[in-house]
Design a protein around this motif. Structure first.
Motif, PDB file in Angstrom:
ATOM      1  N   ARG A   1     -12.166 -13.641 -94.261  1.00  0.00           N
ATOM      2  CA  ARG A   1     -12.114 -14.313 -95.565  1.00  0.00           C
ATOM      3  C   ARG A   1     -13.511 -14.575 -96.130  1.00  0.00           C
ATOM      4  O   ARG A   1     -13.735 -14.451 -97.327  1.00  0.00           O
ATOM      5  N   SER A   2     -14.462 -14.934 -95.259  1.00  0.00           N
ATOM      6  CA  SER A   2     -15.819 -15.249 -95.719  1.00  0.00           C
ATOM      7  C   SER A   2     -16.569 -14.020 -96.238  1.00  0.00           C
ATOM      8  O   SER A   2     -17.613 -14.154 -96.871  1.00  0.00           O
ATOM      9  N   LEU A   3     -16.027 -12.828 -96.000  1.00  0.00           N
ATOM     10  CA  LEU A   3     -16.677 -11.590 -96.442  1.00  0.00           C
ATOM     11  C   LEU A   3     -15.986 -10.962 -97.648  1.00  0.00           C
ATOM     12  O   LEU A   3     -16.365  -9.887 -98.092  1.00  0.00           O
ATOM     13  N   VAL A   4     -14.979 -11.628 -98.175  1.00  0.00           N
ATOM     14  CA  VAL A   4     -14.219 -11.103 -99.312  1.00  0.00           C
ATOM     15  C   VAL A   4     -14.858 -11.606-100.607  1.00  0.00           C
ATOM     16  O   VAL A   4     -15.128 -12.800-100.752  1.00  0.00           O
ATOM     17  N   VAL A   5     -15.115 -10.678-101.521  1.00  0.00           N
ATOM     18  CA  VAL A   5     -15.756 -11.007-102.796  1.00  0.00           C
ATOM     19  C   VAL A   5     -14.985 -10.379-103.953  1.00  0.00           C
ATOM     20  O   VAL A   5     -14.220  -9.432-103.765  1.00  0.00           O
ATOM     21  N   ASP A   6     -15.209 -10.907-105.123  1.00  0.00           N
ATOM     22  CA  ASP A   6     -14.621 -10.331-106.326  1.00  0.00           C
ATOM     23  C   ASP A   6     -15.506  -9.211-106.846  1.00  0.00           C
ATOM     24  O   ASP A   6     -16.725  -9.360-106.920  1.00  0.00           O
ATOM     25  N   PHE A   7     -14.895  -8.095-107.171  1.00  0.00           N
ATOM     26  CA  PHE A   7     -15.562  -7.039-107.922  1.00  0.00           C
ATOM     27  C   PHE A   7     -15.177  -7.329-109.371  1.00  0.00           C
ATOM     28  O   PHE A   7     -14.030  -7.121-109.771  1.00  0.00           O
ATOM     29  N   VAL A   8     -16.086  -7.867-110.140  1.00  0.00           N
ATOM     30  CA  VAL A   8     -15.784  -8.334-111.490  1.00  0.00           C
ATOM     31  C   VAL A   8     -15.923  -7.179-112.476  1.00  0.00           C
ATOM     32  O   VAL A   8     -16.978  -6.551-112.577  1.00  0.00           O
ATOM     33  N   ARG A   9     -14.831  -6.908-113.206  1.00  0.00           N
ATOM     34  CA  ARG A   9     -14.824  -5.816-114.169  1.00  0.00           C
ATOM     35  C   ARG A   9     -15.431  -6.276-115.486  1.00  0.00           C
ATOM     36  O   ARG A   9     -15.146  -7.377-115.967  1.00  0.00           O
ATOM     37  N   HIS A  10     -16.242  -5.416-116.076  1.00  0.00           N
ATOM     38  CA  HIS A  10     -16.879  -5.682-117.368  1.00  0.00           C
ATOM     39  C   HIS A  10     -16.596  -4.506-118.302  1.00  0.00           C
ATOM     40  O   HIS A  10     -16.553  -3.356-117.875  1.00  0.00           O
ATOM     41  N   GLU A  11     -16.440  -4.805-119.551  1.00  0.00           N
ATOM     42  CA  GLU A  11     -16.296  -3.757-120.562  1.00  0.00           C
ATOM     43  C   GLU A  11     -17.660  -3.100-120.783  1.00  0.00           C
ATOM     44  O   GLU A  11     -18.689  -3.669-120.410  1.00  0.00           O
ATOM     45  N   PRO A  12     -17.688  -1.917-121.395  1.00  0.00           N
ATOM     46  CA  PRO A  12     -18.973  -1.284-121.687  1.00  0.00           C
ATOM     47  C   PRO A  12     -19.896  -2.257-122.415  1.00  0.00           C
ATOM     48  O   PRO A  12     -19.439  -3.080-123.211  1.00  0.00           O
ATOM     49  N   GLY A  13     -21.161  -2.146-122.117  1.00  0.00           N
ATOM     50  CA  GLY A  13     -22.141  -3.048-122.727  1.00  0.00           C
ATOM     51  C   GLY A  13     -23.403  -3.113-121.888  1.00  0.00           C
ATOM     52  O   GLY A  13     -23.747  -2.161-121.187  1.00  0.00           O
ATOM     53  N   VAL A  14     -24.066  -4.236-121.919  1.00  0.00           N
ATOM     54  CA  VAL A  14     -25.329  -4.402-121.215  1.00  0.00           C
ATOM     55  C   VAL A  14     -25.061  -4.789-119.757  1.00  0.00           C
ATOM     56  O   VAL A  14     -24.383  -5.780-119.484  1.00  0.00           O
ATOM     57  N   ALA A  15     -25.588  -3.999-118.849  1.00  0.00           N
ATOM     58  CA  ALA A  15     -25.446  -4.247-117.411  1.00  0.00           C
ATOM     59  C   ALA A  15     -26.453  -5.319-116.979  1.00  0.00           C
ATOM     60  O   ALA A  15     -27.386  -5.642-117.728  1.00  0.00           O
TER      61      ALA A  15
END
Length: 151
Positions: A109-123
């Motif tokens: 559990r301590s190694l689980v992270v969110d991969f947060v999705r972003h729309e096209p734009g500034v990285a």
């Protein structure tokens, strides 16, 4: 601090599994040096889940125990800095359906992270990206080496 990172490609293969395709060149790997504050960022593709080998004794254990051979999506890291113990770890994608059935029991559990999705734009690095992208944010803490703790 130095960071070594690696992961599978979009089909679930590591570069060492396809030397002919990659002409013996590394891929999905990076050797990074952090900024003075310890932060780093890099751009890559999202890793893909993959099966552990199912031939031989491991495959037999998977079949007999009724366990899935699929490793959840993850990114490996090795962090090291002078005076600190190195940290070798991995981060697992939080929405991966294989988290609870990891055949090597690595998806803590301590190694689980969110991969947060972003729309096209500034990285995060300031570049403009014309396709959707994902980010992962994680803080890791290194422990001083035993011989450096006493001065």
């Amino acid at each position: 601090m130095h960071v070594d990172t690696w992961h599978s490609d979009g089909d679930g293969f590591y570069d060492v599994q396809m030397p002919e395709k990659l002409h013996d060149q590394p891929a999905m790997r990076a050797l990074l040096t952090t900024a003075a504050d310890g932060r780093f960022r890099y751009r890559s593709i999202a890793p893909k889940y993959y099966p552990v080998p199912t031939d031989g004794p491991v495959g037999e254990i998977m079949r007999v125990s009724g366990r899935s051979p699929i490793r959840p999506e993850h990114i490996h890291f090795r962090l090291q800095a002078p005076g600190y113990d190195p940290l070798i770890t991995m981060l697992f994608r939080g929405d991966d359906s294989h988290l609870t059935t990891d055949p090597v029991f690595g998806a803590k559990r301590s190694l689980v992270v969110d991969f947060v999705r972003h729309e096209p734009g500034v990285a995060p690095d300031g570049t403009v990206v014309d396709v959707p992208f994902q980010t992962v944010d994680r803080t890791c803490t290194l422990v001083p080496c035993p011989d450096s703790r006493n001065g």
